[in-house]
Design a protein around this motif. Sequence first.
Motif, short mmCIF file in Angstrom:
data_model
loop_
_atom_site.label_atom_id
_atom_site.label_comp_id
_atom_site.label_asym_id
_atom_site.label_seq_id
_atom_site.Cartn_x
_atom_site.Cartn_y
_atom_site.Cartn_z
N THR A 204 -1.69 5.49 -19.52
CA THR A 204 -2.96 5.75 -18.82
C THR A 204 -4.24 5.16 -19.47
O THR A 204 -4.36 4.41 -20.39
CB THR A 204 -3.12 7.38 -19.02
N ALA A 205 -5.04 4.96 -18.45
CA ALA A 205 -6.44 4.45 -18.75
C ALA A 205 -7.30 5.54 -17.99
O ALA A 205 -6.99 6.24 -17.43
CB ALA A 205 -6.55 3.17 -18.26
N ASN A 206 -8.87 5.23 -18.52
CA ASN A 206 -9.76 5.91 -18.00
C ASN A 206 -10.71 5.56 -17.08
O ASN A 206 -11.28 4.35 -17.61
CB ASN A 206 -10.54 6.79 -19.02
N TYR A 207 -11.00 5.75 -15.73
CA TYR A 207 -12.05 4.94 -15.14
C TYR A 207 -12.70 6.45 -14.23
O TYR A 207 -12.19 6.67 -13.31
CB TYR A 207 -11.61 3.98 -14.18
N GLU A 208 -13.75 6.96 -14.97
CA GLU A 208 -14.34 8.08 -14.52
C GLU A 208 -13.29 9.24 -14.33
O GLU A 208 -13.14 9.86 -13.18
CB GLU A 208 -15.10 7.98 -13.30
N GLY A 209 -12.18 9.31 -15.05
CA GLY A 209 -11.12 9.96 -14.65
C GLY A 209 -9.97 9.30 -15.32
O GLY A 209 -9.71 8.19 -15.26
N ASP A 210 -8.85 10.03 -16.00
CA ASP A 210 -7.45 9.41 -16.16
C ASP A 210 -6.81 8.92 -15.03
O ASP A 210 -6.66 9.71 -14.04
CB ASP A 210 -6.72 10.14 -17.07
N PHE A 211 -6.22 7.76 -15.00
CA PHE A 211 -5.07 7.37 -14.11
C PHE A 211 -4.03 6.56 -14.53
O PHE A 211 -3.76 6.31 -15.83
CB PHE A 211 -5.75 6.41 -12.98
N CYS A 212 -2.92 6.64 -14.10
CA CYS A 212 -1.68 5.96 -14.51
C CYS A 212 -1.83 4.30 -14.62
O CYS A 212 -1.89 3.93 -13.70
CB CYS A 212 -0.45 6.32 -13.56
N ALA A 213 -1.64 3.75 -15.65
CA ALA A 213 -1.82 2.41 -15.97
C ALA A 213 -0.51 1.76 -16.08
O ALA A 213 -0.38 0.60 -15.75
CB ALA A 213 -2.67 2.15 -17.20
N ALA A 214 0.54 2.51 -16.04
CA ALA A 214 1.86 2.11 -16.38
C ALA A 214 2.88 3.04 -16.07
O ALA A 214 2.77 4.26 -16.31
CB ALA A 214 2.34 1.28 -17.46
N LEU A 215 3.94 2.73 -15.36
CA LEU A 215 5.12 3.76 -15.11
C LEU A 215 6.49 3.13 -15.37
O LEU A 215 6.63 1.78 -15.18
CB LEU A 215 5.02 4.45 -13.52
N GLU A 216 7.29 4.11 -15.76
CA GLU A 216 8.44 3.56 -16.01
C GLU A 216 9.47 4.73 -15.52
O GLU A 216 9.59 5.64 -15.89
CB GLU A 216 8.98 3.41 -17.29
N LYS A 217 10.72 3.96 -14.64
CA LYS A 217 11.52 5.21 -14.31
C LYS A 217 12.85 4.26 -14.13
O LYS A 217 13.23 3.37 -13.42
CB LYS A 217 11.30 5.49 -12.76
N ALA A 218 13.79 4.61 -15.28
CA ALA A 218 14.96 3.89 -15.42
C ALA A 218 14.80 2.26 -15.35
O ALA A 218 14.04 1.93 -16.23
CB ALA A 218 16.01 4.13 -14.23
N ASN A 219 15.22 1.51 -14.40
CA ASN A 219 14.88 -0.05 -14.53
C ASN A 219 13.66 -0.42 -14.01
O ASN A 219 13.56 -1.63 -13.76
CB ASN A 219 16.34 -0.59 -13.77
N ILE A 220 13.05 0.47 -13.49
CA ILE A 220 11.78 0.23 -12.79
C ILE A 220 10.65 0.26 -13.61
O ILE A 220 10.37 1.26 -14.20
CB ILE A 220 11.30 1.08 -11.70
#
Lengths: 192, 252
Positions: A151-167
């Motif tokens: 996650t990173a923060n830009y006036e609130g946290d947001f998802c910076a990276a996701l991982e789901k199995a091979n994705i």
Amino acid sequence: MIGVVHWGGNIGSLLNALKRTGAPFSLTTKPSEIEKMKRLILPGVGNFGAVMESLKKQHLIEILLNRIREGVPYLGICVGMQILLEDSEESPGIKGLSLVKGRCRRFIAKKVPQVGFNSVRSKSSLIENGGFYYFINSYYCDVKEEVSVATANYEGDFCAALEKANIFGVQFHPEKSGETGLKFLRKWCDAL
Amino acid sequence: MLSKRIIPCLDIKDGRVVKGIRFNELRDAGDVVALAHRYYEEGADEIAMLDITATVENRRTVAALIKEAAKSVFVPILAGGGVRTLSDFEMLLEAGADKVSINTAAVREPKILSDAAKLFGSQSVVLACDTRRKADGGYTVLVEGGKTDTGLELFAWLKESIERGAGEILLTSWDLDGTQQGYDISLLKRVSERFPVPLIASGGAGTAEDIAAAFLEGKVDAALAASIFHFRKYTVKEVKQFLKNKGLEVRL
């Protein structure tokens, strides 16, 4: 061979960065080529709807979905990550690949887009915890399942990276994130 | 947290980096690709490469130099100078630029901003604006490298540009450019607080203190500087360390 899916848009920087990592790659736009690739990267500078339309026009959606379901490692960069979700406020009415539950939302912040290097909190071994990565985005992935790995923060946290199995999906641009970004690409190319 | 960006700027003429004072009295400042690479290694967050002659020939040279620099510079490249048409825009993006700044052409035909935003996305459209303080305290918009006063009022023009799709503003104070006397802080603060897109300060940086002031008091998102880096008054890293000591978030 890593297939860089060329849906359109400006991908010179990514190709330069991949060259630097030494990983073998080729640009691909045809289902028959995508069929043979050992890994796939979907680069992303652009609009959610425009990318989905372009993939549709080039008859790439089905082959992409098939390959990802087969387990081929997939890396989506920026909008290449966003299209993994169901839809986006950027392009109402256009469906994404829907491989990850959630929707892309526009930042509610004083200045949009977010432009620049942001520090990332990461639990992924591919992404440096506390490292700075380059973001340029007006929309972010509001994921509705446990797939966020950074996650990173830009006036609130947001998802910076996701991982789901091979994705794997990154909201930042590793090809523009200096040596830290190149390291991420190298690791992803070697990881699996 | 999002860090403050430092953007060394390469003004390019005849294939070389040059730097003047108030857009005149140009001095040679070095080799384009070598300088771009040096700044990348020193920790620049972006590199600006601007064609200051605005001739077709120079624009091709600049595109070729960007292409070369992009092979070893893995931070964003902002290109611009003399961009007149969407095909100029496209040529620079294809060469490896991530963003393109438009100045005179946008004033002459503002539609190019909306067209470029539609085609390439707002994030790649930077409105470059040279401004000069008027006797009455207002600000006017200059074009053609500062040579022509358009009579346009700065704030009205920035508002229109953003509505048309400019994703970022690069604001250069003509009165201070190349003087190393510091940015026009009060102007930067007014612009930054008024408009909802990132603001890049340009024109006048002489010391690391000037850059810190642009961030702390001027509230800008990025600072562009040329002279202080070209003539080795500071390295990019030294400036960033200074900013960090002032409590600012920077990438080191």
